[in-house]
Design an enzyme around this catalytic site. Structure first.
Site, PDB file in Angstrom:
ATOM      1  N   LYS A  63       3.163  10.920  31.125  1.00 21.36           N
ATOM      2  CA  LYS A  63       4.121  12.018  31.165  1.00 21.36           C
ATOM      3  C   LYS A  63       5.370  11.919  32.178  1.00 21.36           C
ATOM      4  O   LYS A  63       5.098  11.269  33.353  1.00 21.36           O
ATOM      5  CB  LYS A  63       3.652  13.184  31.502  1.00 21.36           C
ATOM      6  CG  LYS A  63       4.137  14.528  31.328  1.00 21.36           C
ATOM      7  CD  LYS A  63       3.286  15.939  31.366  1.00 21.36           C
ATOM      8  CE  LYS A  63       3.834  17.172  31.148  1.00 21.36           C
ATOM      9  NZ  LYS A  63       2.892  18.168  31.371  1.00 21.36           N
ATOM     10  N   SER A 139       2.847  21.493  27.697  1.00 20.80           N
ATOM     11  CA  SER A 139       4.069  20.833  27.691  1.00 20.80           C
ATOM     12  C   SER A 139       4.109  19.357  27.792  1.00 20.80           C
ATOM     13  O   SER A 139       5.078  18.629  27.664  1.00 20.80           O
ATOM     14  CB  SER A 139       4.669  20.937  29.349  1.00 20.80           C
ATOM     15  OG  SER A 139       3.743  20.644  30.155  1.00 20.80           O
ATOM     16  N   SER A 163      -1.519  22.571  29.494  1.00 22.46           N
ATOM     17  CA  SER A 163      -0.555  21.525  28.864  1.00 22.46           C
ATOM     18  C   SER A 163      -1.129  20.203  28.677  1.00 22.46           C
ATOM     19  O   SER A 163      -0.440  19.226  28.106  1.00 22.46           O
ATOM     20  CB  SER A 163       0.602  21.250  29.844  1.00 22.46           C
ATOM     21  OG  SER A 163       1.355  22.446  29.852  1.00 22.46           O
TER      22      SER A 163
END
Length: 435
Positions: A63, A139, A163
Site C-alpha cells: 500500500k 482504505s 481497511s
C-alpha cells in the site's frame, strides 16, 4: 511443477499493462526492473537448492503509505506529491525483501487511509474486481483489487477501522488484521497511533499466515491443524447485524448452519453493551479524528483545499475534540477491553459478517450524505474490533459467478493471532466446500 518466479512476474507485469487506465488506478507505482531482478534472484536460489522461506519469489504489492527507498510516499494524497523521497524502506518492506519477496508495486488507497469506501479523486478509484462500477472498499483499495484480479499474489494493507478486511470482503479475498503490537509500523504513514495495524491480503489463509510471520519477525513453523468439531464460536447478534443486506445475511447463515452441522458449538452472544460502546463513547469525537488532526495539523493550516473534501471533513472534526474527551476516551477504552476480554474468555472465536452490505456503485455515493452513510455502515462491524484490539480475519464466503462477494469476519482474543490463523485455515476449507 510451480512456474518460476520470473515467469510469474513477467505474466503479472503484462497483466497490469493489459488493464490500461484501470491499472493506473490500482497501482500508483510499478517496479518492473527491480521486480524482475528480484524474481531472477529467487529462481537462481531455487536452482541452487537455497530458499529464504515461503515468500521467496512470491509477488507482493504494498500500500502506498509504506516507504520505499527513493520514492515519495503519497499516502493517496496530492499534498504529498512534492514530499522528500523516503530514505529507506519501511521495516516491513525490509523484512519482505529479506524473505525473498518480489515487490512489484505500490497500490492505490483512500487519501490518508481515512475511509472504508476506497474512492480517491487524486489518483482515481480502482473499480471493484467483480464490477468496476462498484466501490473497491478502503482504505486499502488497490490492495484488495490487485489480489482479486491476480495482479499480485499478496498485498500489504493497513487496518485502522477495517481497511484490510473491508476490501477483502468486497473483492472476495482473504485479509488479516493482527493484534496491533504484533507488526511494527516503522516507515508507515500514520492515520491513528492508537489503532493502525499492518496486515496482508491474499487468496488464502496460509499466504496471510506466512506473510504475517515475516512481517512480525516471528518464526513461521507449521500452523497447527484444528478440527472444526468442538470449536466454540460466539455470534454477537444485535447491533452489528442490523441494516444487513439479505444476500449478506443469507450467506452468513449458510455458513453458520454448515459449521453447526460439522460439530462446532455455535451460540448467540449478547454483546451489544460492548459492541455499541465504541460508537456511544465517540459520538462527540473519535480517536482516529483526534489523532489525524494532530498528524495533519500543518496541512490543515496551509493546504486544506488540496484534500479530498470527504476526507477533509473527517479530519477537521478532530480539531474540535477537547483534550479531556480524548483522555477519557482512552481510559474508557482500556477498561472496556478488559471487561470484554473477561466476557469472551470461554469463547474461541466470534463470527459475523465482515461488511453488512455488498459493494454499492461508485456513482451512488457521489453526495456527502450518501458517502457518509455508506462509510459508517461499511466500517461499523470491522471498527469495533480495532477499538478492542482483537485480531480479526475476513474470509470470502460468496464468490460465485454473477454474485457480489461477501466476507465472513472471524475474531479471536488479543494476542491469539496464530490460533486465529490456524482456526481460519480449517474454517476456510469448510467454507469453500459450500461454494
Amino acid at each position: 511443477m510451480q512456474t518460476s518466479s520470473t515467469k510469474r512476474t513477467e505474466q503479472t507485469l503484462a497483466a497490469i499493462q493489459d488493464t490500461g487506465d484501470e491499472g493506473h488506478r490500482i497501482f500508483t507505482h510499478v517496479y518492473e526492473q527491480s521486480a524482475l531482478a528480484a524474481a531472477r534472484a529467487a529462481d537462481e536460489r531455487a536452482k541452487s537448492g537455497i530458499t529464504l522461506g515461503p515468500l521467496d519469489g512470491r509477488i507482493v504489492s504494498v500500500k502506498d503509505l509504506y516507504d520505499i527507498a527513493g520514492e515519495v510516499t503519497t499516502a493517496g494524497s496530492a499534498v504529498l506529491k512534492s514530499a522528500a523521497p523516503a530514505k529507506q524502506d519501511a521495516l516491513i518492506v525490509q523484512r519482505l525483501r529479506q524473505a525473498g519477496a518480489v515487490i512489484i508495486g505500490k497500490t492505490n488507497m483512500t487519501e490518508f487511509a481515512f475511509s472504508g469506501i476506497g474512492i480517491n479523486p487524486h489518483y482515481g478509484t480502482p473499480g471493484n474486481a467483480r464490477d468496476v462500477t462498484r466501490i473497491p472498499g478502503g482504505s486499502s483499495s488497490g490492495a484488495g483489487v490487485a489480489v482479486a484480479r491476480g495482479l499480485s499474489e499478496i498485498s500489504i494493507g493497513s487496518d485502522t477501522g477495517g481497511s484490510v478486511r473491508i476490501p477483502s470482503a468486497l473483492n472476495g479475498v482473504t485479509g488479516f488484521k493482527p493484534t496491533q503490537s504484533r507488526v511494527p509500523r516503522d516507515g508507515a504513514f500514520p492515520l491513528s497511533f492508537s489503532l493502525d495495524t499492518v496486515g496482508p491480503l491474499a487468496n488464502n489463509v496460509l499466504d496471510c499466515a506466512q506473510t504475517d510471520a515475516v512481517m512480525s519477525g516471528q518464526p513461521l513453523g507449521t500452523l497447527p491443524v484444528r478440527e472444526v468439531r468442538g470449536l466454540r464460536i460466539g455470534i454477537p447478534r444485535g447491533l452489528l447485524f442490523t441494516q444487513t443486506d439479505a444476500a449478506v445475511q443469507a450467506a452468513f447463515e449458510q455458513v453458520v448452519a454448515a459449521l453447526s452441522k460439522a460439530g462446532c458449538r455455535v451460540d448467540d452472544m449478547q454483546l451489544d453493551d460492548w459492541c455499541s460502546a465504541p460508537f456511544r463513547l465517540q459520538e462527540n469525537g473519535t480517536l482516529t479524528a483526534a489523532e489525524a488532526a494532530h498528524i495533519h495539523a500543518e496541512t490543515l493550516a496551509t493546504q486544506p483545499n488540496e484534500i479530498d473534501p470527504f476526507v477533509l471533513a473527517r479530519i477537521q472534526r478532530g480539531e474540535t475534540i477537547p483534550a479531556a474527551h480524548y483522555v477519557g476516551l482512552q481510559r474508557a477504552r482500556a477498561q472496556l477491553q478488559q471487561s470484554l476480554d473477561a466476557r469472551i474468555a470461554d469463547c474461541e472465536l466470534l463470527m459475523l459478517p465482515t461488511v453488512a452490505i455488498v459493494a454499492p456503485t461508485i456513482e451512488s455515493l457521489s453526495t456527502a450524505d450518501a458517502f457518509n452513510q455508506a462509510n459508517m455502515l461499511v466500517l461499523r462491524n470491522t471498527s469495533v474490533f480495532n477499538f478492542y484490539d482483537l485480531p480479526a480475519m475476513s474470509l470470502p464466503i460468496r464468490v460465485g459467478t454473477g454474485q457480489l462477494p461477501v466476507g465472513l469476519m472471524v475474531v479471536a482474543r488479543r494476542h491469539r493471532d496464530r490460533d486465529l490463523l490456524a482456526m481460519c485455515a480449517t474454517l476456510q476449507s469448510q467454507v469453500e466446500s459450500l461454494r
